[in-house]
Scaffold this active site. Sequence first.
Site, PDB file in Angstrom:
ATOM      1  N   ASP A  21      38.476  10.420  24.364  1.00  0.00           N
ATOM      2  CA  ASP A  21      37.685  11.381  25.150  1.00  0.00           C
ATOM      3  C   ASP A  21      38.428  12.714  25.284  1.00  0.00           C
ATOM      4  O   ASP A  21      39.654  12.747  25.292  1.00  0.00           O
ATOM      5  CB  ASP A  21      37.429  10.770  26.544  1.00  0.00           C
ATOM      6  CG  ASP A  21      36.338  11.511  27.286  1.00  0.00           C
ATOM      7  OD1 ASP A  21      35.609  12.302  26.666  1.00  0.00           O
ATOM      8  OD2 ASP A  21      36.221  11.301  28.504  1.00  0.00           O
ATOM      9  N   ASN A  69      25.401   9.076  23.180  1.00  0.00           N
ATOM     10  CA  ASN A  69      25.750  10.352  22.531  1.00  0.00           C
ATOM     11  C   ASN A  69      24.606  10.955  21.714  1.00  0.00           C
ATOM     12  O   ASN A  69      24.609  12.140  21.405  1.00  0.00           O
ATOM     13  CB  ASN A  69      26.986  10.204  21.628  1.00  0.00           C
ATOM     14  CG  ASN A  69      28.288  10.088  22.381  1.00  0.00           C
ATOM     15  OD1 ASN A  69      29.270   9.531  21.894  1.00  0.00           O
ATOM     16  ND2 ASN A  69      28.330  10.615  23.591  1.00  0.00           N
TER      17      ASN A  69
HETATM   18  C1  FPP Z   1      34.553  12.348  23.182  1.00  0.00           C
HETATM   19  O1  FPP Z   1      34.898  13.668  23.486  1.00  0.00           O
HETATM   20  C2  FPP Z   1      34.519  12.128  21.768  1.00  0.00           C
HETATM   21  C3  FPP Z   1      33.423  11.846  21.027  1.00  0.00           C
HETATM   22  C4  FPP Z   1      32.070  11.715  21.599  1.00  0.00           C
HETATM   23  C5  FPP Z   1      33.494  11.674  19.590  1.00  0.00           C
HETATM   24  C6  FPP Z   1      34.720  11.000  19.090  1.00  0.00           C
HETATM   25  C7  FPP Z   1      34.872  11.364  17.708  1.00  0.00           C
HETATM   26  C8  FPP Z   1      36.038  11.654  17.124  1.00  0.00           C
HETATM   27  C9  FPP Z   1      37.349  11.531  17.757  1.00  0.00           C
HETATM   28  C10 FPP Z   1      35.975  12.134  15.750  1.00  0.00           C
HETATM   29  C11 FPP Z   1      36.620  11.187  14.832  1.00  0.00           C
HETATM   30  C12 FPP Z   1      35.828  10.032  14.507  1.00  0.00           C
HETATM   31  C13 FPP Z   1      35.113   9.882  13.407  1.00  0.00           C
HETATM   32  C14 FPP Z   1      34.790   8.496  13.056  1.00  0.00           C
HETATM   33  C15 FPP Z   1      34.638  10.978  12.547  1.00  0.00           C
HETATM   34  P1  FPP Z   1      33.847  14.551  24.261  1.00  0.00           P
HETATM   35  O2  FPP Z   1      33.113  15.356  23.257  1.00  0.00           O
HETATM   36  O3  FPP Z   1      33.017  13.703  25.140  1.00  0.00           O
HETATM   37  O4  FPP Z   1      34.809  15.461  25.101  1.00  0.00           O
HETATM   38  P2  FPP Z   1      34.524  16.127  26.520  1.00  0.00           P
HETATM   39  O5  FPP Z   1      34.399  15.001  27.494  1.00  0.00           O
HETATM   40  O6  FPP Z   1      35.752  16.962  26.754  1.00  0.00           O
HETATM   41  O7  FPP Z   1      33.278  16.934  26.385  1.00  0.00           O
END
Ligand code: FPP
Length: 247
Positions: A21, A69
Amino acid sequence: MSLKDQLNPDRIPTHVAVIMDGNGRWAKKRGFLRAIGHENGVGALRKTATTAAELGVKYLTVYAFSSENWNRPKSEVNALMSLLVGSLKKELKTLTDNKIRLNAIGNLESLPPKCQKELVEVIAKTKDNDHMTLTLALSYGSKEEIVEAVKGIATKVSTGKLKVQDINDDTVSQHLFTSDMPDPDLLIRTSGELRISNFMLWQIAYSELVFTDSLWPDFNEEDFYKAVLDYQGRERRFGKISEQINS
Ligand code: FPP
């Protein structure tokens, strides 16, 4: 002594699960688009997978895309799906070099056909790698997974293949996406959020939980060693008392 040297090689967790996250906040802090945060998240995942494999972790399961998501802006969902396809192509060598088998759990049919095709290919190409299994949870939601398991069990009961009195913990475990792996010993969540967010609710019943303030793209080897050290400092009692565990 370095953090790595402080680790007890006899108590490396077999299965580590990670809620990655903080990509969005990492990007925002730098004035970048959220997609740039996700791109940098791939680097953190590569580092974490190779570090885990090197330590002897056998299963690493990461929450890459939740069922919820899909509700993000279309542009972000598209960016994540393109990143997934691109990363699968690019990281095949990393997986092969480190003898890592790729696996995926979740509602995979809901992914764009391109993602499904690339996933199937990389899973097939890495199927004989036996050092560690990296599982991507994609379009994954734990409640949905449990509902599907309940439906599967109910169908077996209604068709006479299973007796109600024979249903136990194992029956449920065997109907989850994770039926072929042990439950996580350690669950790590980055970015300072203290939530589970519908991730492996059944499987983490006895997992040790480690929360770290690092935003996912910043999560590095030292953070991973710290989490494992934290885990090694805990006494896992599984509902028993300390004296029973230590006797
Ligand atoms: C959460 O951060 C992350 C995600 C929803 C996506 C996770 C994906 C990756 C780490 C990319 C690598 C993986 C692959 C398989 C390509 P957030 O966007 O919710 O962060 P925030 O809470 O700060 O908004």
